[in-house]
Design a protein around this motif. Structure first.
Motif, PDB file in Angstrom:
ATOM      1  N   ALA A 130      19.003  14.096  -6.923  1.00 25.30           N
ATOM      2  CA  ALA A 130      20.210  13.424  -7.393  1.00 25.30           C
ATOM      3  C   ALA A 130      19.976  11.950  -7.680  1.00 25.30           C
ATOM      4  O   ALA A 130      20.741  11.331  -8.423  1.00 25.30           O
ATOM      5  CB  ALA A 130      21.331  13.582  -6.360  1.00 25.30           C
ATOM      6  N   ASP A 131      18.934  11.364  -7.113  1.00 29.74           N
ATOM      7  CA  ASP A 131      18.668   9.934  -7.342  1.00 29.74           C
ATOM      8  C   ASP A 131      17.669   9.685  -8.471  1.00 29.74           C
ATOM      9  O   ASP A 131      17.234   8.556  -8.687  1.00 29.74           O
ATOM     10  CB  ASP A 131      18.201   9.246  -6.052  1.00 29.74           C
ATOM     11  N   GLN A 132      17.343  10.739  -9.246  1.00 33.24           N
ATOM     12  CA  GLN A 132      16.324  10.592 -10.289  1.00 33.24           C
ATOM     13  C   GLN A 132      16.702   9.545 -11.336  1.00 33.24           C
ATOM     14  O   GLN A 132      15.841   8.831 -11.860  1.00 33.24           O
ATOM     15  CB  GLN A 132      16.072  11.941 -10.973  1.00 33.24           C
ATOM     16  N   LEU A 133      17.984   9.437 -11.645  1.00 29.80           N
ATOM     17  CA  LEU A 133      18.445   8.495 -12.664  1.00 29.80           C
ATOM     18  C   LEU A 133      18.030   7.057 -12.339  1.00 29.80           C
ATOM     19  O   LEU A 133      17.882   6.231 -13.245  1.00 29.80           O
ATOM     20  CB  LEU A 133      19.970   8.581 -12.786  1.00 29.80           C
ATOM     21  N   TYR A 134      17.812   6.762 -11.074  1.00 29.54           N
ATOM     22  CA  TYR A 134      17.551   5.386 -10.642  1.00 29.54           C
ATOM     23  C   TYR A 134      16.074   5.128 -10.385  1.00 29.54           C
ATOM     24  O   TYR A 134      15.710   4.123  -9.790  1.00 29.54           O
ATOM     25  CB  TYR A 134      18.378   5.101  -9.377  1.00 29.54           C
ATOM     26  N   ARG A 135      15.224   6.041 -10.855  1.00 31.22           N
ATOM     27  CA  ARG A 135      13.780   5.926 -10.636  1.00 31.22           C
ATOM     28  C   ARG A 135      13.087   5.277 -11.828  1.00 31.22           C
ATOM     29  O   ARG A 135      13.477   5.476 -12.971  1.00 31.22           O
ATOM     30  CB  ARG A 135      13.165   7.299 -10.340  1.00 31.22           C
TER      31      ARG A 135
END
Length: 270
Positions: free
Chosen positions: A127-132
């Motif tokens: 779910a945190d991929q967008l912020y990688r």
């Protein structure tokens, strides 16, 4: 692995720097308990430099560097470090790989992503991929039902078959292109920000972690500690810590902090 209460007080007394993973090391059941955050503050107030060394994304690490009582943070398993200077209100961001190469690598990782999702049922993109900025995180138990070890191993193999580096945490398999890991960027952060040579000063440093992607840190630091849940990975981790706590997650982290702080006061931790 020896119990943390067996760490000699003279060894604990000379510790001036603490590095720690976040997920299931500082957190417990996906949350940061107040006692763990307070332990970070107590360590910093005692003059012990603190920095999280995590697989979590750049977006999270920007907030952590700004708002937590830490000297900085190494994120995405060594892809970068961020350090915020309170007086000048400036964020220092240092990456292992340049912007253009990271953009190219993200394109390559899309192919890996599609293959993993097709070949390993039940997994998902974190779910945190967008912020990688640099890696691909595959969720095997954070927001999806827990997958068996065989599925986790399969995810890791697909990354490696596609020429990527892959590391297993307690919740994700992270994959990336580039010759770096938690230890390589910790070395750079320690030199740039803390003025430390970790090869020379490693006896004065503690690392606290919980999972296989912490193995390079466990192997390098003689006083490395695992919180109790590291025991779940026995037989599946390349290097084990010297010490282990009685409690899991953030509560185990507090045990480590208490041992270090008690040593400075010349007494045994309760």
């Amino acid at each position: 692995m020896r119990a943390i209460v067996e760490m000699p007080l003279e060894d604990a007394r000379r510790i001036n720097t603490l590095f720690a993973d976040i997920d299931d090391t500082l957190t417990k059941d996906g949350r940061l308990p107040a006692c763990a955050y307070q332990a970070l503050e107590r360590l910093l107030e005692a003059g012990i430099a603190v920095a999280p060394i995590t697989g979590r994304p750049a977006g999270w690490c920007d907030m952590i560097a700004r708002m937590w009582p830490v000297s900085g943070v190494v994120g995405e398993n060594g892809a970068f470090y961020f350090s915020y200077h309170q007086e000048s209100r400036r964020m220092r961001r240092v990456f292992a790989i340049n912007d253009d190469q990271r953009a190219d690598d993200r394109k390559r990782l899309k192919t890996v992503r599609d293959r993993i999702l097709a070949e390993v049922p039940g997994t998902a993109i974190s779910a945190d991929q967008l912020y990688r900025e640099a890696d691909l995180a595959i969720d095997f138990c954070e927001d999806v039902p827990s997958l068996p070890a065989s599925a986790v191993d399969r995810i890791k193999r697909i990354f490696e078959e596609e020429g990527a580096v892959a590391k297993v945490s307690s919740i994700h398999v992270n994959g990336w292109y580039g010759a770096y890991d938690k230890l390589t960027m910790t070395r750079r952060f320690a030199s740039d920000v803390l003025g430390l040579d970790i090869d020379r000063d490693k006896d004065n440093i503690v690392f606290v972690g919980d999972s296989p992607n912490d193995a390079p840190m466990f192997r390098f630091f003689p006083n490395a500690c695992g919180v109790a849940n590291v025991l779940h990975f026995q037989g599946r981790i390349e290097a084990e810590p010297t010490y282990v706590t009685a409690a899991e997650g953030g509560h185990g982290f507090v045990e480590v902090a208490d041992r270090l702080l008690a040593a400075r006061k010349g007494r045994t931790a309760a």
